[in-house]
Design an enzyme around this catalytic site. Structure first.
Site, PDB file in Angstrom:
ATOM      1  CG  ASP A   1      -1.889   1.160   1.182  1.00 14.15           C
ATOM      2  OD1 ASP A   1      -1.469   2.292   0.884  1.00 14.15           O
ATOM      3  OD2 ASP A   1      -3.079   0.925   1.422  1.00 14.15           O
ATOM      4  CG  HIS A   2       1.485   4.302  -3.188  1.00 16.95           C
ATOM      5  ND1 HIS A   2       0.212   4.036  -3.622  1.00 16.95           N
ATOM      6  CD2 HIS A   2       1.634   5.638  -3.291  1.00 16.95           C
ATOM      7  CE1 HIS A   2      -0.372   5.164  -3.984  1.00 16.95           C
ATOM      8  NE2 HIS A   2       0.472   6.159  -3.792  1.00 16.95           N
TER       9      HIS A   2
ATOM     10  CG  HIS B   1      -4.114   4.601  -0.823  1.00 22.77           C
ATOM     11  ND1 HIS B   1      -3.250   3.547  -0.806  1.00 22.77           N
ATOM     12  CD2 HIS B   1      -4.309   4.890  -2.130  1.00 22.77           C
ATOM     13  CE1 HIS B   1      -2.936   3.210  -2.054  1.00 22.77           C
ATOM     14  NE2 HIS B   1      -3.570   4.011  -2.875  1.00 22.77           N
TER      15      HIS B   1
HETATM   16  C1  BG6 Z   1      -3.350   4.896  -6.432  1.00 24.21           C
HETATM   17  C2  BG6 Z   1      -4.669   5.013  -7.144  1.00 24.21           C
HETATM   18  O1  BG6 Z   1      -3.337   3.797  -5.572  1.00 24.21           O
HETATM   19  O2  BG6 Z   1      -3.132   6.078  -5.675  1.00 24.21           O
HETATM   20  C3  BG6 Z   1      -4.700   6.232  -8.030  1.00 24.21           C
HETATM   21  O3  BG6 Z   1      -4.886   3.857  -7.919  1.00 24.21           O
HETATM   22  C4  BG6 Z   1      -4.359   7.465  -7.241  1.00 24.21           C
HETATM   23  O4  BG6 Z   1      -5.968   6.403  -8.657  1.00 24.21           O
HETATM   24  C5  BG6 Z   1      -3.072   7.248  -6.452  1.00 24.21           C
HETATM   25  O5  BG6 Z   1      -4.193   8.531  -8.161  1.00 24.21           O
HETATM   26  C6  BG6 Z   1      -2.808   8.400  -5.514  1.00 24.21           C
HETATM   27  O6  BG6 Z   1      -1.532   8.255  -4.998  1.00 24.21           O
HETATM   28  P1  BG6 Z   1      -0.672   9.527  -4.581  1.00 24.21           P
HETATM   29  O7  BG6 Z   1       0.594   8.938  -4.050  1.00 24.21           O
HETATM   30  O8  BG6 Z   1      -0.498  10.345  -5.827  1.00 24.21           O
HETATM   31  O9  BG6 Z   1      -1.480  10.231  -3.549  1.00 24.21           O
END
Ligand code: BG6
Length: 501
Positions: free
Chosen positions: A175-176, A238
């Site tokens: 989960d980045h 997230h």
């Molecule tokens: C991803 C989603 O997991 O997270 C995307 O699939 C989204 O739709 C992105 O744009 C948002 O990540 P960050 O790091 O740009 O907030």
């Protein structure tokens, strides 16, 4: 950060977007910081036929050119295989062996699945069929990209499938958001300061807001996104991870089990949403065409890959309660959306007002309660809003900002989320990865909403003009809070509905 063991990273889906935009640049940064123990190798795998040289040239286009670029590029290799055919994995195993022998790399292998989700249970099965899950001679770990399932049942099935071939300790569900420096800082802010803990509960906190706004629309991902929507794409993973970190009890140690146990307890305490009580607690929206600075902006239904009658939500807001000792009665408001005015992710802790208002309106003061804003991105930092005396006669109270911006730190280098997570994966530290039971529980939390939206065509889908802060119904959701939503600006210390973006 600690240096890794010598290893091979095998990336499935090597010709894809994530590999070139995120994974290879992250590995390059780790290489530059000398965090990858030599010898090491990176093997890209996908169906596209390509030589090592062509792969290297393609990846190079996404890297900054400096004195380390060529050195890094020489660690890259490529093997085309038909990933859905079992026999092909014999070829893959041989290639891994050859690279290992040529470079004297021990049998430590990190597999990264950056493929279409339907391959998430196929690839592990075939890896196991040729013994590439066997840790006798070295570690074998597998990182699974999101989405981890499409609903509760498919997530559970995927866990069961993976656990047939790899142990839980070998599985890393990414989960980045957990890899973001500022998300990890939440743990430090909460647990390295004695200041917050006495206040961090229902006695002093009035409510919590979590906003993850995106300025972009679905871009070229309309096809994928229309099957997903904001709830699956952002909230189930997230945003709930952020709720977990804000709400959890202090873990006994900073370690994978301790932290993930506490996260699970939060998820278990979230009051289950009832399908017949969703209206008023859950809002969905979809962006419609509009004009921003005179420029016409497409609505979601006009985006490439999106069917015109689509009812997929590009905005979701919800109100949750955590029924435990610490958070009893305290609402958590979550919202996320595409085509909002800014790209901002932040957590706002709204404290209760003082019990007695000494400096009332006679002094021109409003009794503005304190707010702590934890800014995940951009202008990463922390902001505390408090009332201080306006200089001059009387006791006029003015809200002032105590702010810390990461950019003010000397020599700030904020590693990307993928950099941190890849390094942890290679080092065998799963603290910032989601555990199987946590992922299932997170799906269970949103499942009643998914079911209701799927099955009840009368559940409102509110349009909102692209470039606005979402549907009006999202304001109604939070109407009981005097503050309403905080409207974040580009700069952490500013807010208000109108600001520089
Ligand atoms: C991803 C989603 O997991 O997270 C995307 O699939 C989204 O739709 C992105 O744009 C948002 O990540 P960050 O790091 O740009 O907030």
């Amino acid at each position: 950060m600690r240096q890794t063991k010598s290893h091979i990273a095998v990336i499935f889906g090597a010709s894809g977007d994530l590999t070139r935009r995120m994974l290879i640049p992250a590995l390059f940064n780790l290489h530059k910081q000398k965090l990858l123990q030599h010898p090491y190798a990176i093997l890209g795998v996908s169906r596209t036929s390509m030589s090592d040289e062509v792969f290297r040239e393609k990846m190079k286009e996404f890297l900054p050119v400096d004195e380390t670029t060529n050195d890094f590029i020489n660690h890259l290799h490529y093997e085309p295989i038909e990933t859905s055919t079992g026999n092909e994995y014999i070829k893959l195993k041989e290639r891994i062996e050859t690279i290992r022998e040529q470079n004297t790399i021990p049998s430590n292998i990190l597999f990264y699945l950056s493929t279409p989700p339907k391959m998430y249970s196929v690839i592990p099965k075939f890896l196991a069929s040729v013994g590439l899950n066997d840790e006798k001679d070295g570690f074998k770990r597998i990182i699974i990209e999101k989405p981890f399932g499409n609903n509760f049942n498919s997530a559970r099935q995927l866990n069961l499938d993976l656990l047939k071939y790899f142990g839980e300790k070998q599985i890393y569900r990414i989960d980045h958001y957990l890899g973001k420096e500022t998300v990890q800082n939440l743990l430090v802010l909460r647990f390295a300061n004695s200041l917050w803990e006495p206040l961090w509960n229902h006695k002093y906190i009035d409510h919590v807001q979590i906003t993850s706004a995106e300025k972009l629309g679905v871009e070229k991902r309309g096809g994928y996104y229309d099957q997903s929507g904001a709830l699956r794409d952002m909230v189930q993973n997230h945003l709930l991870q952020l709720v977990g970190l804000v709400a959890m009890e202090p873990p006994t140690v900073i370690g994978a089990d301790a932290i993930r146990n506490e996260m699970l307890k939060v998820f278990q305490s979230i009051r289950p949403l009832k399908r017949d009580k969703l209206q008023g607690n859950v809002v969905r929206g979809q962006y419609t065409s509009s004009k921003i600075k005179g420029e016409p902006i497409k609505g979601y239904r006009e985006e490439v890959g999106v069917p015109p009658p689509s009812r997929t939500e590009t905005f979701a807001a919800l109100k949750l309660h955590i029924d435990n000792w610490r958070w009893s009665g305290i609402p958590f408001y979550l919202r996320t959306g595409k085509k909002l005015p800014a790209r901002v992710t932040e957590i706002v802790i709204h404290f209760r007002p003082t019990p007695h208002h000494l400096f009332d309106s006679a002094y021109g003061a409003t009794n503005i309660p304190n707010q702590l804003i934890i800014r995940i991105q951009p202008d990463e930092g922390i902001l505390l809003k408090m009332g201080l005396k306006q200089p001059g006669s009387g006791f006029n109270v003015k809200t002032v900002n105590l702010d810390f911006h990461y950019s003010d730190m000397a020599e700030t280098y904020l590693p990307t989320a993928y950099e941190r997570l890849l390094l942890d994966g290679i080092n065998g530290d799963a603290t910032l990865y989601a555990r199987g039971d946590n992922v299932e529980k997170a799906w269970e939390i949103v499942q009643p909403i998914l079911d209701e939206w799927d099955e009840n065509p009368d559940f409102p889908l509110h349009g909102y003009p692209a470039g606005s802060w979402g549907p009006r119904a999202a304001d109604e959701l939070i109407a009981e809070e005097e503050s309403g939503w905080r409207y974040p600006c580009k700069n952490l210390s500013n807010d208000g509905e109108y600001c520089e973006l």
